[in-house]
Structures are given as C-alpha cells and as structure tokens.
Design a protein around this motif. Structure first.
Motif, PDB file in Angstrom:
ATOM      1  N   MET A 220       0.738  -1.282  -0.050  1.00 58.11           N
ATOM      2  CA  MET A 220       0.073  -0.048  -0.043  1.00 58.11           C
ATOM      3  C   MET A 220       0.769   1.178   0.039  1.00 58.11           C
ATOM      4  N   TRP A 221       0.328   2.244  -0.454  1.00 57.05           N
ATOM      5  CA  TRP A 221       1.051   3.474  -0.535  1.00 57.05           C
ATOM      6  C   TRP A 221       1.123   3.992   0.868  1.00 57.05           C
ATOM      7  N   LYS A 222       2.404   4.685   1.085  1.00 56.90           N
ATOM      8  CA  LYS A 222       2.598   5.439   2.376  1.00 56.90           C
ATOM      9  C   LYS A 222       3.008   6.900   2.335  1.00 56.90           C
ATOM     10  N   PRO A 223       2.663   7.535   2.927  1.00 63.80           N
ATOM     11  CA  PRO A 223       3.128   9.016   2.891  1.00 63.80           C
ATOM     12  C   PRO A 223       4.391   9.219   3.310  1.00 63.80           C
ATOM     13  N   ALA A 224       5.253  10.206   2.740  1.00 61.76           N
ATOM     14  CA  ALA A 224       6.639  10.303   2.786  1.00 61.76           C
ATOM     15  C   ALA A 224       6.894  10.620   4.549  1.00 61.76           C
ATOM     16  N   LYS A 225       6.217  11.320   5.165  1.00 58.86           N
ATOM     17  CA  LYS A 225       6.417  11.508   6.452  1.00 58.86           C
ATOM     18  C   LYS A 225       4.889  11.548   6.958  1.00 58.86           C
ATOM     19  N   SER A 226       4.938  11.355   8.449  1.00 62.31           N
ATOM     20  CA  SER A 226       3.479  11.434   9.371  1.00 62.31           C
ATOM     21  C   SER A 226       2.960  12.676   8.976  1.00 62.31           C
ATOM     22  N   VAL A 227       1.503  12.618   9.101  1.00 62.31           N
ATOM     23  CA  VAL A 227       0.803  13.766   9.000  1.00 62.31           C
ATOM     24  C   VAL A 227      -0.240  13.989  10.130  1.00 62.31           C
ATOM     25  N   VAL A 228       0.124  15.028  10.839  1.00 66.64           N
ATOM     26  CA  VAL A 228      -0.722  15.424  12.136  1.00 66.64           C
ATOM     27  C   VAL A 228      -1.689  16.542  11.932  1.00 66.64           C
ATOM     28  N   MET A 229      -3.051  16.089  12.178  1.00 64.90           N
ATOM     29  CA  MET A 229      -4.015  17.174  11.997  1.00 64.90           C
ATOM     30  C   MET A 229      -4.756  17.463  13.427  1.00 64.90           C
TER      31      MET A 229
ATOM     32  N   LYS B 159     -14.493   4.138  -2.198  1.00 60.46           N
ATOM     33  CA  LYS B 159     -14.779   2.990  -3.010  1.00 60.46           C
ATOM     34  C   LYS B 159     -13.556   2.709  -3.714  1.00 60.46           C
ATOM     35  N   LEU B 160     -12.764   3.565  -4.170  1.00 60.89           N
ATOM     36  CA  LEU B 160     -11.357   3.585  -4.841  1.00 60.89           C
ATOM     37  C   LEU B 160     -10.316   3.140  -4.082  1.00 60.89           C
ATOM     38  N   TYR B 161     -10.441   3.278  -2.664  1.00 62.77           N
ATOM     39  CA  TYR B 161      -9.161   3.162  -2.031  1.00 62.77           C
ATOM     40  C   TYR B 161      -8.675   1.745  -2.061  1.00 62.77           C
ATOM     41  N   PRO B 162      -9.593   0.583  -1.837  1.00 60.94           N
ATOM     42  CA  PRO B 162      -9.320  -0.709  -1.781  1.00 60.94           C
ATOM     43  C   PRO B 162      -8.643  -1.201  -3.084  1.00 60.94           C
ATOM     44  N   LEU B 163      -8.977  -0.490  -4.230  1.00 61.54           N
ATOM     45  CA  LEU B 163      -8.716  -0.749  -5.397  1.00 61.54           C
ATOM     46  C   LEU B 163      -7.075   0.002  -5.915  1.00 61.54           C
ATOM     47  N   ALA B 164      -7.064   1.166  -5.535  1.00 59.06           N
ATOM     48  CA  ALA B 164      -5.961   1.980  -5.884  1.00 59.06           C
ATOM     49  C   ALA B 164      -5.276   2.557  -4.582  1.00 59.06           C
ATOM     50  N   GLY B 165      -5.343   1.882  -3.442  1.00 55.84           N
ATOM     51  CA  GLY B 165      -4.491   2.360  -2.420  1.00 55.84           C
ATOM     52  C   GLY B 165      -2.842   2.014  -2.453  1.00 55.84           C
ATOM     53  N   ASP B 166      -2.669   1.341  -3.370  1.00 55.51           N
ATOM     54  CA  ASP B 166      -1.286   0.977  -3.613  1.00 55.51           C
ATOM     55  C   ASP B 166      -0.522   2.125  -4.471  1.00 55.51           C
ATOM     56  N   ARG B 167      -1.312   3.035  -5.116  1.00 53.94           N
ATOM     57  CA  ARG B 167      -1.071   4.001  -6.133  1.00 53.94           C
ATOM     58  C   ARG B 167      -0.761   5.464  -5.245  1.00 53.94           C
ATOM     59  N   ALA B 168       0.062   6.257  -5.806  1.00 55.75           N
ATOM     60  CA  ALA B 168      -0.133   7.779  -5.200  1.00 55.75           C
ATOM     61  C   ALA B 168      -1.429   8.127  -5.443  1.00 55.75           C
ATOM     62  N   PRO B 169      -2.050   8.807  -4.392  1.00 54.52           N
ATOM     63  CA  PRO B 169      -3.354   9.241  -4.372  1.00 54.52           C
ATOM     64  C   PRO B 169      -3.577  10.504  -5.520  1.00 54.52           C
ATOM     65  N   ARG B 170      -2.530  11.306  -5.623  1.00 57.11           N
ATOM     66  CA  ARG B 170      -2.633  12.060  -6.979  1.00 57.11           C
ATOM     67  C   ARG B 170      -2.867  11.467  -8.324  1.00 57.11           C
ATOM     68  N   GLN B 171      -2.056  10.480  -8.445  1.00 58.93           N
ATOM     69  CA  GLN B 171      -2.147   9.472  -9.837  1.00 58.93           C
ATOM     70  C   GLN B 171      -3.524   8.880  -9.669  1.00 58.93           C
ATOM     71  N   ALA B 172      -4.041   8.343  -8.546  1.00 66.24           N
ATOM     72  CA  ALA B 172      -5.249   7.835  -8.693  1.00 66.24           C
ATOM     73  C   ALA B 172      -6.527   8.810  -8.888  1.00 66.24           C
TER      74      ALA B 172
END
Length: 74
Positions: free
Chosen positions: A1-10, A47-60
């Motif tokens: 699965m895709w992983k962000p380059a660094k942790s994101v805190v909100m 709906k797309l996450y299970p199918l495209a979660g291994d791709r970068a979100p901007r590419q998906a």
C-alpha cells in the motif's frame, strides 16, 4: 500500500495512511475539476481506496478524473 513520505498530524492527531491517502486524493480530484465535485467525492474515494490504495493518491485522482469525464457508451 501507498505510504506518505512523513507522518501527517491534524489537530494533534496523527492520521493513518488511509486517512492521508483519502485527504490527498480529495484535494487532487478537486484541483482537477475546479472544486466542482459534489458530496459524492468522499464516497468515490472510499470505493477507490481498496482498488487504488497502492498508487499515489494524486495518480489515482487523475485516473478517476479521466474515467469520470470520459464520454463512453454507458
């Protein structure tokens, strides 16, 4: 699965990889359609996450946008 380059805190909460992907996908898709997406965007992303979660979100988002705007026979 895709992983962000660094942790994101909100708001003091570290987002999960899925939360970051969904957030990034939403921003990218809205950028592509000039912020004219309806409330269905979060449903589309979920709906797309299970199918495209291994791709970068901007590419998906680009793939989803092209698919959404293609004037096919269906």
């Amino acid at each position: 699965m895709w992983k962000p380059a660094k942790s994101v805190v909100m708001a003091g909460h570290t987002l999960s990889d899925m939360e970051v992907w969904l957030n990034e996908f939403g921003h990218a898709f809205l950028d592509l359609c000039d912020d004219k997406a309806d409330g269905w965007l979060s449903g589309l992303a979920l709906k797309l996450y299970p199918l495209a979660g291994d791709r970068a979100p901007r590419q998906a988002a680009k793939i989803a946008y092209v698919t959404r705007t293609y004037d096919g026979p269906c």
